[in-house]
Design a protein around this motif. Structure first.
Motif, short mmCIF file in Angstrom:
data_model
loop_
_atom_site.label_atom_id
_atom_site.label_comp_id
_atom_site.label_asym_id
_atom_site.label_seq_id
_atom_site.Cartn_x
_atom_site.Cartn_y
_atom_site.Cartn_z
N ILE A 57 24.28 40.11 -2.21
CA ILE A 57 23.84 40.61 -3.51
C ILE A 57 24.62 39.87 -4.59
N THR A 58 23.89 39.31 -5.56
CA THR A 58 24.54 38.54 -6.63
C THR A 58 24.55 39.31 -7.94
N ASP A 59 25.34 38.83 -8.87
CA ASP A 59 25.45 39.48 -10.17
C ASP A 59 24.21 39.30 -11.04
N SER A 60 23.29 38.45 -10.62
CA SER A 60 22.04 38.25 -11.36
C SER A 60 20.89 39.05 -10.75
N SER A 61 21.22 39.99 -9.86
CA SER A 61 20.25 40.84 -9.15
C SER A 61 19.42 40.08 -8.13
N HIS A 62 19.79 38.86 -7.82
CA HIS A 62 19.12 38.14 -6.75
C HIS A 62 19.68 38.63 -5.42
N ILE A 63 18.82 38.64 -4.41
CA ILE A 63 19.20 39.03 -3.07
C ILE A 63 18.98 37.82 -2.17
N VAL A 64 20.01 37.45 -1.43
CA VAL A 64 19.93 36.30 -0.54
C VAL A 64 20.06 36.80 0.89
N LEU A 65 19.10 36.43 1.74
CA LEU A 65 19.13 36.80 3.15
C LEU A 65 19.70 35.66 3.96
N SER A 66 20.61 35.98 4.89
CA SER A 66 21.24 34.97 5.73
C SER A 66 21.13 35.39 7.19
N ALA A 67 21.07 34.40 8.08
CA ALA A 67 20.97 34.67 9.52
C ALA A 67 22.33 34.71 10.19
N ILE A 68 23.41 34.61 9.43
CA ILE A 68 24.73 34.71 10.04
C ILE A 68 25.34 36.07 9.71
N GLN A 69 26.28 36.51 10.51
CA GLN A 69 26.89 37.83 10.38
C GLN A 69 27.61 38.00 9.04
N PRO A 70 27.59 39.22 8.47
CA PRO A 70 28.32 39.47 7.22
C PRO A 70 29.81 39.13 7.33
N GLU A 71 30.40 39.39 8.51
CA GLU A 71 31.81 39.08 8.71
C GLU A 71 32.08 37.58 8.59
N THR A 72 31.16 36.78 9.10
CA THR A 72 31.30 35.33 9.04
C THR A 72 31.22 34.84 7.59
N VAL A 73 30.25 35.37 6.85
CA VAL A 73 30.11 35.00 5.44
C VAL A 73 31.36 35.42 4.67
N ALA A 74 31.83 36.64 4.92
CA ALA A 74 33.02 37.14 4.24
C ALA A 74 34.24 36.29 4.58
N HIS A 75 34.35 35.90 5.85
CA HIS A 75 35.48 35.06 6.26
C HIS A 75 35.44 33.72 5.52
N ARG A 76 34.27 33.12 5.41
CA ARG A 76 34.14 31.86 4.68
C ARG A 76 34.47 32.06 3.21
N PHE A 77 34.11 33.22 2.68
CA PHE A 77 34.40 33.56 1.29
C PHE A 77 35.91 33.63 1.07
N VAL A 78 36.62 34.31 1.96
CA VAL A 78 38.06 34.47 1.86
C VAL A 78 38.77 33.12 2.03
N ILE A 79 38.34 32.35 3.03
CA ILE A 79 38.93 31.02 3.26
C ILE A 79 38.75 30.15 2.02
N ASN A 80 37.57 30.21 1.42
CA ASN A 80 37.27 29.42 0.23
C ASN A 80 38.15 29.85 -0.94
N LYS A 81 38.37 31.16 -1.09
CA LYS A 81 39.21 31.68 -2.19
C LYS A 81 40.67 31.23 -2.01
N GLU A 82 41.16 31.26 -0.76
CA GLU A 82 42.54 30.87 -0.49
C GLU A 82 42.76 29.37 -0.65
N GLY A 83 41.70 28.60 -0.40
CA GLY A 83 41.81 27.15 -0.47
C GLY A 83 41.84 26.59 -1.87
N SER A 84 41.49 27.44 -2.86
CA SER A 84 41.46 26.91 -4.23
C SER A 84 42.75 27.06 -4.97
#
Length: 84
Positions: A57-84
């Motif tokens: 769910i995005t801040d522009s009310s767009h909804i994006v569907l993904s075929a990978i697990q929410p945990e995987t997306v969240a993990h990539r999100f956290v890794i990306n945040k730490e890497g910056s």
């Protein structure tokens, strides 16, 4: 503010700065959210015909569907945040 991108599978990428939530598609309210976004023209299906496993769910009310697990997306999100 630099743009951070998250890979959501199959070469699809979303802006990490715009993500509000990453949820499972199993509950009735999330299914209703998906249907409403489809009706509004704000649904992005990035599953390539596979089963939807994560709903982004995005801040522009767009909804994006993904075929990978929410945990995987969240993990990539956290890794990306730490890497910056």
């Amino acid at each position: 503010m630099d743009i951070q991108l998250i890979n959501i599978g199959f070469g699809n990428i979303v802006s990490a700065n715009r993500i509000i939530a990453i949820v499972s598609p199993e509950s009735a309210p999330i299914k209703r959210l998906i249907t409403e976004a489809r009706d509004r023209g704000q649904l992005v299906d990035a599953t390539y015909g596979r089963r939807t496993r994560a709903v982004i769910i995005t801040d522009s009310s767009h909804i994006v569907l993904s075929a990978i697990q929410p945990e995987t997306v969240a993990h990539r999100f956290v890794i990306n945040k730490e890497g910056s």
